[in-house]
Design an enzyme around this catalytic site. Structure first.
Site, PDB file in Angstrom:
ATOM      1  N   ASP A 168       0.857  -1.188   0.000  1.00 13.03           N
ATOM      2  CA  ASP A 168       0.000   0.000   0.000  1.00 13.03           C
ATOM      3  C   ASP A 168       0.895   1.241   0.000  1.00 13.03           C
ATOM      4  O   ASP A 168       1.836   1.342   0.794  1.00 13.03           O
ATOM      5  CB  ASP A 168      -0.923  -0.012   1.234  1.00 13.03           C
ATOM      6  CG  ASP A 168      -2.048   1.007   1.113  1.00 13.03           C
ATOM      7  OD1 ASP A 168      -1.752   2.207   0.895  1.00 13.03           O
ATOM      8  OD2 ASP A 168      -3.212   0.625   1.237  1.00 13.03           O
ATOM      9  N   ILE A 169       0.575   2.174  -0.900  1.00 19.16           N
ATOM     10  CA  ILE A 169       1.397   3.390  -1.024  1.00 19.16           C
ATOM     11  C   ILE A 169       1.351   4.207   0.280  1.00 19.16           C
ATOM     12  O   ILE A 169       2.316   4.910   0.612  1.00 19.16           O
ATOM     13  CB  ILE A 169       0.911   4.231  -2.235  1.00 19.16           C
ATOM     14  CG1 ILE A 169       1.993   5.166  -2.724  1.00 19.16           C
ATOM     15  CG2 ILE A 169      -0.377   4.971  -1.929  1.00 19.16           C
ATOM     16  CD1 ILE A 169       1.685   5.785  -4.087  1.00 19.16           C
ATOM     17  N   HIS A 205     -10.060  -4.975  -3.442  1.00 18.60           N
ATOM     18  CA  HIS A 205      -8.793  -5.255  -2.764  1.00 18.60           C
ATOM     19  C   HIS A 205      -9.078  -5.474  -1.295  1.00 18.60           C
ATOM     20  O   HIS A 205     -10.069  -4.965  -0.757  1.00 18.60           O
ATOM     21  CB  HIS A 205      -7.820  -4.077  -2.922  1.00 18.60           C
ATOM     22  CG  HIS A 205      -8.353  -2.793  -2.404  1.00 18.60           C
ATOM     23  ND1 HIS A 205      -9.252  -2.020  -3.107  1.00 18.60           N
ATOM     24  CD2 HIS A 205      -8.183  -2.171  -1.224  1.00 18.60           C
ATOM     25  CE1 HIS A 205      -9.581  -0.969  -2.390  1.00 18.60           C
ATOM     26  NE2 HIS A 205      -8.950  -1.036  -1.225  1.00 18.60           N
ATOM     27  N   HIS A 234      -6.987  -5.450   2.599  1.00 20.33           N
ATOM     28  CA  HIS A 234      -5.788  -4.971   3.282  1.00 20.33           C
ATOM     29  C   HIS A 234      -5.258  -6.062   4.204  1.00 20.33           C
ATOM     30  O   HIS A 234      -6.024  -6.635   4.980  1.00 20.33           O
ATOM     31  CB  HIS A 234      -6.114  -3.748   4.156  1.00 20.33           C
ATOM     32  CG  HIS A 234      -6.632  -2.564   3.406  1.00 20.33           C
ATOM     33  ND1 HIS A 234      -5.863  -1.434   3.173  1.00 20.33           N
ATOM     34  CD2 HIS A 234      -7.831  -2.317   2.825  1.00 20.33           C
ATOM     35  CE1 HIS A 234      -6.581  -0.548   2.499  1.00 20.33           C
ATOM     36  NE2 HIS A 234      -7.785  -1.064   2.276  1.00 20.33           N
TER      37      HIS A 234
HETATM   38  P1  AMP Z   1      -9.590   1.593   0.421  1.00 22.43           P
HETATM   39  O1  AMP Z   1      -9.704   2.918   1.150  1.00 22.43           O
HETATM   40  O2  AMP Z   1      -9.954   0.385   1.264  1.00 22.43           O
HETATM   41  O3  AMP Z   1     -10.343   1.632  -0.894  1.00 22.43           O
HETATM   42  O4  AMP Z   1      -8.054   1.407   0.133  1.00 22.43           O
HETATM   43  C1  AMP Z   1      -7.398   2.008  -0.944  1.00 22.43           C
HETATM   44  C2  AMP Z   1      -5.941   1.952  -0.636  1.00 22.43           C
HETATM   45  O5  AMP Z   1      -5.225   2.083  -1.850  1.00 22.43           O
HETATM   46  C3  AMP Z   1      -5.433   3.063   0.286  1.00 22.43           C
HETATM   47  O6  AMP Z   1      -4.915   2.492   1.485  1.00 22.43           O
HETATM   48  C4  AMP Z   1      -4.350   3.763  -0.541  1.00 22.43           C
HETATM   49  O7  AMP Z   1      -3.241   4.140   0.229  1.00 22.43           O
HETATM   50  C5  AMP Z   1      -4.005   2.706  -1.566  1.00 22.43           C
HETATM   51  N1  AMP Z   1      -3.465   3.195  -2.834  1.00 22.43           N
HETATM   52  C6  AMP Z   1      -3.978   4.174  -3.615  1.00 22.43           C
HETATM   53  N2  AMP Z   1      -3.236   4.322  -4.734  1.00 22.43           N
HETATM   54  C7  AMP Z   1      -2.233   3.409  -4.655  1.00 22.43           C
HETATM   55  C8  AMP Z   1      -1.141   3.043  -5.483  1.00 22.43           C
HETATM   56  N3  AMP Z   1      -0.903   3.682  -6.652  1.00 22.43           N
HETATM   57  N4  AMP Z   1      -0.313   2.053  -5.091  1.00 22.43           N
HETATM   58  C9  AMP Z   1      -0.530   1.425  -3.920  1.00 22.43           C
HETATM   59  N5  AMP Z   1      -1.550   1.701  -3.096  1.00 22.43           N
HETATM   60  C10 AMP Z   1      -2.393   2.673  -3.445  1.00 22.43           C
END
Ligand code: AMP
Ligand code: ZN
Length: 146
Positions: free
Chosen positions: A39-40, A108, A110
Protein backbone atom coordinates in the site's frame (compact mmCIF):
# COMPACT_ATOMS: atom_id res chain seq x y z
CA UNK A 1 -27.21 -0.94 -11.72
CA UNK A 2 -24.17 -1.48 -9.48
CA UNK A 3 -24.76 -1.94 -5.77
CA UNK A 4 -22.16 0.70 -4.90
CA UNK A 5 -20.97 3.72 -6.85
CA UNK A 6 -18.12 2.72 -9.19
CA UNK A 7 -16.66 5.78 -10.85
CA UNK A 8 -13.72 3.89 -12.40
CA UNK A 9 -14.58 1.81 -15.48
CA UNK A 10 -12.57 -1.37 -16.15
CA UNK A 11 -9.13 -0.60 -17.54
CA UNK A 12 -9.19 3.02 -16.48
CA UNK A 13 -8.97 2.67 -12.72
CA UNK A 14 -5.71 3.02 -10.83
CA UNK A 15 -5.47 -0.64 -9.81
CA UNK A 16 -6.19 -1.84 -13.38
CA UNK A 17 -3.23 0.31 -14.46
CA UNK A 18 -1.17 -1.16 -11.66
CA UNK A 19 -2.09 -4.72 -12.80
CA UNK A 20 -0.91 -4.00 -16.37
CA UNK A 21 2.24 -2.21 -15.17
CA UNK A 22 1.11 1.13 -16.62
CA UNK A 23 1.78 2.63 -13.20
CA UNK A 24 4.51 1.32 -10.88
CA UNK A 25 3.97 -0.70 -7.74
CA UNK A 26 6.09 -2.49 -5.16
CA UNK A 27 4.83 -5.94 -6.15
CA UNK A 28 4.90 -8.74 -3.60
CA UNK A 29 3.14 -11.63 -5.38
CA UNK A 30 0.94 -12.44 -8.34
CA UNK A 31 -0.84 -15.43 -9.82
CA UNK A 32 -3.48 -15.93 -12.48
CA UNK A 33 -6.30 -14.19 -10.59
CA UNK A 34 -4.67 -12.01 -7.92
CA UNK A 35 -1.91 -9.50 -7.28
CA UNK A 36 -0.39 -8.30 -3.99
CA UNK A 37 1.56 -5.05 -3.61
CA UNK A 38 2.62 -2.62 -0.89
CA UNK A 39 0.00 0.00 0.00
CA UNK A 40 1.40 3.39 -1.02
CA UNK A 41 0.11 4.78 2.30
CA UNK A 42 1.44 2.45 4.99
CA UNK A 43 -1.08 2.36 7.85
CA UNK A 44 1.45 0.17 9.66
CA UNK A 45 4.88 -1.12 8.60
CA UNK A 46 4.41 -3.87 6.01
CA UNK A 47 0.82 -2.96 4.97
CA UNK A 48 -0.03 -4.96 1.80
CA UNK A 49 -3.01 -4.88 -0.57
CA UNK A 50 -4.34 -8.02 -2.27
CA UNK A 51 -6.42 -7.22 -5.37
CA UNK A 52 -8.27 -9.18 -8.03
CA UNK A 53 -6.52 -8.87 -11.40
CA UNK A 54 -9.84 -8.47 -13.19
CA UNK A 55 -11.66 -5.21 -12.57
CA UNK A 56 -14.42 -5.84 -10.04
CA UNK A 57 -15.60 -2.87 -7.99
CA UNK A 58 -16.16 -4.78 -4.77
CA UNK A 59 -16.72 -8.15 -3.09
CA UNK A 60 -20.18 -8.59 -4.63
CA UNK A 61 -18.72 -8.39 -8.14
CA UNK A 62 -16.12 -11.14 -7.66
CA UNK A 63 -16.72 -14.62 -9.05
CA UNK A 64 -16.68 -17.47 -6.50
CA UNK A 65 -13.30 -18.53 -7.93
CA UNK A 66 -11.85 -15.04 -7.46
CA UNK A 67 -13.31 -14.84 -3.96
CA UNK A 68 -11.45 -18.00 -2.99
CA UNK A 69 -8.28 -16.90 -4.76
CA UNK A 70 -8.03 -13.51 -3.01
CA UNK A 71 -8.38 -15.12 0.42
CA UNK A 72 -5.75 -17.75 -0.43
CA UNK A 73 -3.38 -14.98 -1.52
CA UNK A 74 -4.20 -13.02 1.65
CA UNK A 75 -3.25 -16.06 3.74
CA UNK A 76 0.05 -16.48 1.85
CA UNK A 77 0.85 -12.80 2.23
CA UNK A 78 -0.11 -12.84 5.92
CA UNK A 79 2.31 -15.73 6.48
CA UNK A 80 5.05 -13.79 4.65
CA UNK A 81 4.29 -10.63 6.65
CA UNK A 82 4.50 -12.67 9.83
CA UNK A 83 7.90 -14.06 8.86
CA UNK A 84 9.35 -10.83 7.46
CA UNK A 85 8.14 -8.27 10.02
CA UNK A 86 7.33 -10.36 13.12
CA UNK A 87 4.19 -8.32 13.97
CA UNK A 88 2.23 -8.85 17.18
CA UNK A 89 -0.98 -9.47 15.20
CA UNK A 90 -2.55 -9.07 11.73
CA UNK A 91 -5.88 -7.57 10.61
CA UNK A 92 -7.60 -8.36 7.32
CA UNK A 93 -9.76 -5.40 6.29
CA UNK A 94 -11.92 -4.92 3.22
CA UNK A 95 -14.29 -2.03 2.35
CA UNK A 96 -17.31 -2.07 0.00
CA UNK A 97 -18.74 1.34 -0.93
CA UNK A 98 -17.69 4.83 0.08
CA UNK A 99 -19.73 4.84 3.33
CA UNK A 100 -17.76 1.73 4.34
CA UNK A 101 -14.49 3.57 3.73
CA UNK A 102 -13.70 2.34 0.20
CA UNK A 103 -11.66 4.88 -1.77
CA UNK A 104 -10.42 2.76 -4.71
CA UNK A 105 -13.29 1.01 -6.47
CA UNK A 106 -11.42 -2.06 -7.65
CA UNK A 107 -11.65 -5.00 -5.25
CA UNK A 108 -8.79 -5.25 -2.76
CA UNK A 109 -8.28 -6.31 0.80
CA UNK A 110 -5.79 -4.97 3.28
CA UNK A 111 -3.29 -7.19 5.10
CA UNK A 112 -2.39 -5.01 8.09
CA UNK A 113 0.44 -6.07 10.38
CA UNK A 114 -0.31 -4.93 13.92
CA UNK A 115 2.25 -3.92 16.50
CA UNK A 116 1.56 -3.37 20.18
CA UNK A 117 0.79 0.34 20.67
CA UNK A 118 0.83 1.04 16.87
CA UNK A 119 -1.99 3.56 17.41
CA UNK A 120 -4.20 2.15 14.64
CA UNK A 121 -7.84 2.15 15.80
CA UNK A 122 -10.44 -0.16 14.26
CA UNK A 123 -13.36 0.29 16.64
CA UNK A 124 -17.14 0.10 16.67
CA UNK A 125 -19.98 0.36 19.15
CA UNK A 126 -21.62 -3.01 19.92
CA UNK A 127 -25.32 -3.43 20.56
CA UNK A 128 -27.00 -6.56 21.93
CA UNK A 129 -30.61 -6.27 20.70
CA UNK A 130 -31.64 -9.70 22.08
CA UNK A 131 -32.71 -13.02 20.54
CA UNK A 132 -36.09 -11.94 19.03
CA UNK A 133 -34.38 -9.26 16.96
CA UNK A 134 -31.45 -11.55 16.08
CA UNK A 135 -33.92 -14.26 15.00
CA UNK A 136 -35.77 -11.80 12.76
CA UNK A 137 -32.54 -10.57 11.15
CA UNK A 138 -31.37 -14.16 10.59
CA UNK A 139 -34.73 -15.08 9.02
CA UNK A 140 -34.36 -12.23 6.51
CA UNK A 141 -30.89 -13.43 5.58
CA UNK A 142 -31.99 -17.07 5.24
CA UNK A 143 -34.72 -15.87 2.88
CA UNK A 144 -32.19 -13.83 0.87
CA UNK A 145 -29.88 -16.87 0.68
CA UNK A 146 -32.64 -19.27 -0.45
P1 AMP B 1 -9.59 1.59 0.42
O1 AMP B 1 -9.70 2.92 1.15
O2 AMP B 1 -9.95 0.39 1.26
O3 AMP B 1 -10.34 1.63 -0.89
O4 AMP B 1 -8.05 1.41 0.13
C1 AMP B 1 -7.40 2.01 -0.94
C2 AMP B 1 -5.94 1.95 -0.64
O5 AMP B 1 -5.23 2.08 -1.85
C3 AMP B 1 -5.43 3.06 0.29
O6 AMP B 1 -4.91 2.49 1.48
C4 AMP B 1 -4.35 3.76 -0.54
O7 AMP B 1 -3.24 4.14 0.23
C5 AMP B 1 -4.00 2.71 -1.57
N1 AMP B 1 -3.46 3.20 -2.83
C6 AMP B 1 -3.98 4.17 -3.62
N2 AMP B 1 -3.24 4.32 -4.73
C7 AMP B 1 -2.23 3.41 -4.66
C8 AMP B 1 -1.14 3.04 -5.48
N3 AMP B 1 -0.90 3.68 -6.65
N4 AMP B 1 -0.31 2.05 -5.09
C9 AMP B 1 -0.53 1.43 -3.92
N5 AMP B 1 -1.55 1.70 -3.10
C10 AMP B 1 -2.39 2.67 -3.45
ZN1 ZN C 1 -9.82 -1.70 -11.97
Amino acid sequence: MPMFVDDSPAGECIFCKLVTGEIPSAKVYEDELTIAFMDIGQATRGHVLVASKRHAANLLELTPEETGAVMQTAQRVAAAVNQAFDPDGINIFQANGAPAGQTVFHFHLHVLPRYTCDGLAITWQRQEPGMPVLDELAARLRQALA
